[in-house]
Write a protein that holds these residues in place. Structure first.
Motif, PDB file in Angstrom:
ATOM      1  N   GLU A  87     -33.480 -19.277  65.253  1.00 31.38           N
ATOM      2  CA  GLU A  87     -34.903 -19.604  65.134  1.00 31.38           C
ATOM      3  C   GLU A  87     -35.430 -19.399  63.717  1.00 31.38           C
ATOM      4  O   GLU A  87     -36.635 -19.499  63.484  1.00 31.38           O
ATOM      5  CB  GLU A  87     -35.704 -18.749  66.130  1.00 31.38           C
ATOM      6  N   ASP A  88     -34.543 -19.083  62.788  1.00 30.09           N
ATOM      7  CA  ASP A  88     -34.954 -18.858  61.398  1.00 30.09           C
ATOM      8  C   ASP A  88     -33.747 -19.110  60.496  1.00 30.09           C
ATOM      9  O   ASP A  88     -32.670 -19.472  60.967  1.00 30.09           O
ATOM     10  CB  ASP A  88     -35.489 -17.422  61.235  1.00 30.09           C
ATOM     11  N   MET A  89     -33.913 -18.856  59.205  1.00 32.54           N
ATOM     12  CA  MET A  89     -32.884 -19.132  58.214  1.00 32.54           C
ATOM     13  C   MET A  89     -31.558 -18.423  58.529  1.00 32.54           C
ATOM     14  O   MET A  89     -31.552 -17.284  58.993  1.00 32.54           O
ATOM     15  CB  MET A  89     -33.395 -18.665  56.844  1.00 32.54           C
ATOM     16  N   ILE A  90     -30.446 -19.122  58.254  1.00 37.76           N
ATOM     17  CA  ILE A  90     -29.109 -18.540  58.412  1.00 37.76           C
ATOM     18  C   ILE A  90     -28.646 -18.056  57.036  1.00 37.76           C
ATOM     19  O   ILE A  90     -28.662 -18.807  56.063  1.00 37.76           O
ATOM     20  CB  ILE A  90     -28.115 -19.574  58.978  1.00 37.76           C
ATOM     21  N   HIS A  91     -28.227 -16.790  56.965  1.00 37.36           N
ATOM     22  CA  HIS A  91     -27.834 -16.203  55.675  1.00 37.36           C
ATOM     23  C   HIS A  91     -26.322 -16.130  55.482  1.00 37.36           C
ATOM     24  O   HIS A  91     -25.850 -16.044  54.358  1.00 37.36           O
ATOM     25  CB  HIS A  91     -28.421 -14.797  55.550  1.00 37.36           C
ATOM     26  N   ASP A  92     -25.571 -16.138  56.583  1.00 34.99           N
ATOM     27  CA  ASP A  92     -24.118 -16.013  56.447  1.00 34.99           C
ATOM     28  C   ASP A  92     -23.455 -16.673  57.644  1.00 34.99           C
ATOM     29  O   ASP A  92     -24.016 -16.719  58.748  1.00 34.99           O
ATOM     30  CB  ASP A  92     -23.716 -14.528  56.377  1.00 34.99           C
ATOM     31  N   ALA A  93     -22.250 -17.199  57.421  1.00 29.02           N
ATOM     32  CA  ALA A  93     -21.434 -17.782  58.487  1.00 29.02           C
ATOM     33  C   ALA A  93     -19.984 -17.487  58.147  1.00 29.02           C
ATOM     34  O   ALA A  93     -19.528 -17.802  57.050  1.00 29.02           O
ATOM     35  CB  ALA A  93     -21.670 -19.293  58.581  1.00 29.02           C
ATOM     36  N   GLN A  94     -19.281 -16.835  59.068  1.00 25.68           N
ATOM     37  CA  GLN A  94     -17.907 -16.408  58.793  1.00 25.68           C
ATOM     38  C   GLN A  94     -16.983 -16.777  59.948  1.00 25.68           C
ATOM     39  O   GLN A  94     -17.276 -16.470  61.109  1.00 25.68           O
ATOM     40  CB  GLN A  94     -17.847 -14.883  58.589  1.00 25.68           C
ATOM     41  N   LEU A  95     -15.858 -17.419  59.592  1.00 24.10           N
ATOM     42  CA  LEU A  95     -14.808 -17.684  60.577  1.00 24.10           C
ATOM     43  C   LEU A  95     -13.895 -16.469  60.674  1.00 24.10           C
ATOM     44  O   LEU A  95     -13.682 -15.765  59.682  1.00 24.10           O
ATOM     45  CB  LEU A  95     -13.976 -18.900  60.160  1.00 24.10           C
TER      46      LEU A  95
END
Length: 310
Positions: A14-22
């Protein structure tokens, strides 16, 4: 230039995404958001399925980090609320197994140590301190706290576990014993990069080196994977719109810095090495990711530019 395949994932944050990790096997994706949650997805080829939403933080979640699978399905997260959670999946359900509350301000970065060193997590905070959390076999946790950067610490990462040069054959016979080292590198709001080494004799972390080269906050730092070769590479990026490559020819030698390219058009937020350690990805505030590689003369050139499709 060849095209790079890309996928778009609807996360329902519902807001900004700061990190995404596989994760280690690239079968799971964790995302961290300003909506105070972490979302876990199963990834299978071109399809992704939301399997859980982790709630516990009371402020934006800045970063997530997967532990090596030999320790189980374990994820660490850090937040503006000053806390670090360690989450574990058991029987399909994610639960927090540790809440780390030693920091007095936002925790901006979390990084697991190379698995050879054990289940050890480093954390960097705006309170200027780095903490190291180590899991013991009896189920307890040891915690260490270091004063690192006067006005705040933005990022923390680990050096490879194998001491540089330890895999280079010296006797032409049996493989040498690989010397394992515990080293952390941190990036600060004091424009400095610091390298920390674990001392077994004093059972404490010691500041080994301070690297000066940036003229504004250092946003991220990344130590290149090495395959036991003598030379070490470190990349740093900054609010000053520059990326520096630091090299050390042999352990104990002087670190030498080199600027890659010209000034970037905006703040440079993240740097990340390829698994082989010879290509550097740079993420800039202009929404572009560029890939850089060193040539035979030791100069760094841009080999690809990745831009999000509008």
């Amino acid at each position: 230039m060849s095209q790079t395949a890309s996928q778009t994932i609807e996360t329902h944050h519902e807001d900004m995404i700061h990190d995404a990790q596989l994760d280690y096997y690239s079968r799971r994706l964790a995302t961290a958001s300003s909506d105070h949650t972490i979302k876990i997805f199963d990834v299978d080829g071109d399809t992704q399925r939301l399997v859980d939403t982790l709630k516990g933080h009371e402020a934006p979640v800045w970063q997530v980090s997967w532990a090596h699978p030999k320790f189980g399905s374990i994820l660490a997260s850090c937040s503006y609320d000053g806390r670090v959670f360690i989450w574990k999946e058991q029987n399909g359900t994610w639960t927090p197994i540790k809440e780390h509350k030693v920091h007095t301000a936002s925790v901006n970065s979390v990084a697991w140590a190379p698995h050879e060193l054990g289940a050890i997590l480093a954390c960097a905070s705006s309170d200027g301190k780095i903490s190291v959390l180590e899991y013991r076999e009896d189920g307890s946790w040891d915690s260490y706290l270091m004063d690192a950067h006067g006005i705040g610490c933005n990022a923390v990462t680990w050096a490879p576990a194998a001491m540089p040069g330890s895999l280079v054959q010296t006797n032409g016979g049996t493989p040498p014993n690989v010397t394992v080292v515990k080293k952390i590198v941190s990036a600060g709001c004091d424009n400095l990069i610091k390298i920390w080494t674990w001392r077994d004799d004093t059972k404490s972390w010691k500041e080994e080196e301070t690297l000066e080269g940036h003229s504004d906050w250092v946003r991220d730092v990344a130590w290149a994977p090495n395959v036991g070769l003598p030379k070490s590479y470190l990349a740093s990026c900054s609010q000053d719109k520059s990326v520096l490559i630091w090299t050390q020819d042999t352990p104990g030698a002087k670190w030498v810095k080199k600027t890659i390219g010209e000034k970037f058009p905006d703040v440079v937020w993240r740097v990340s090495w390829s698994l082989s350690g010879n290509v550097l990805a740079v993420s800039c505030g202009d929404n572009k990711v560029t890939l850089w590689k060193e040539n035979a003369k030791g100069d760094w050139g841009c080999i690809r530019e990745l831009e999000e499709n509008a």
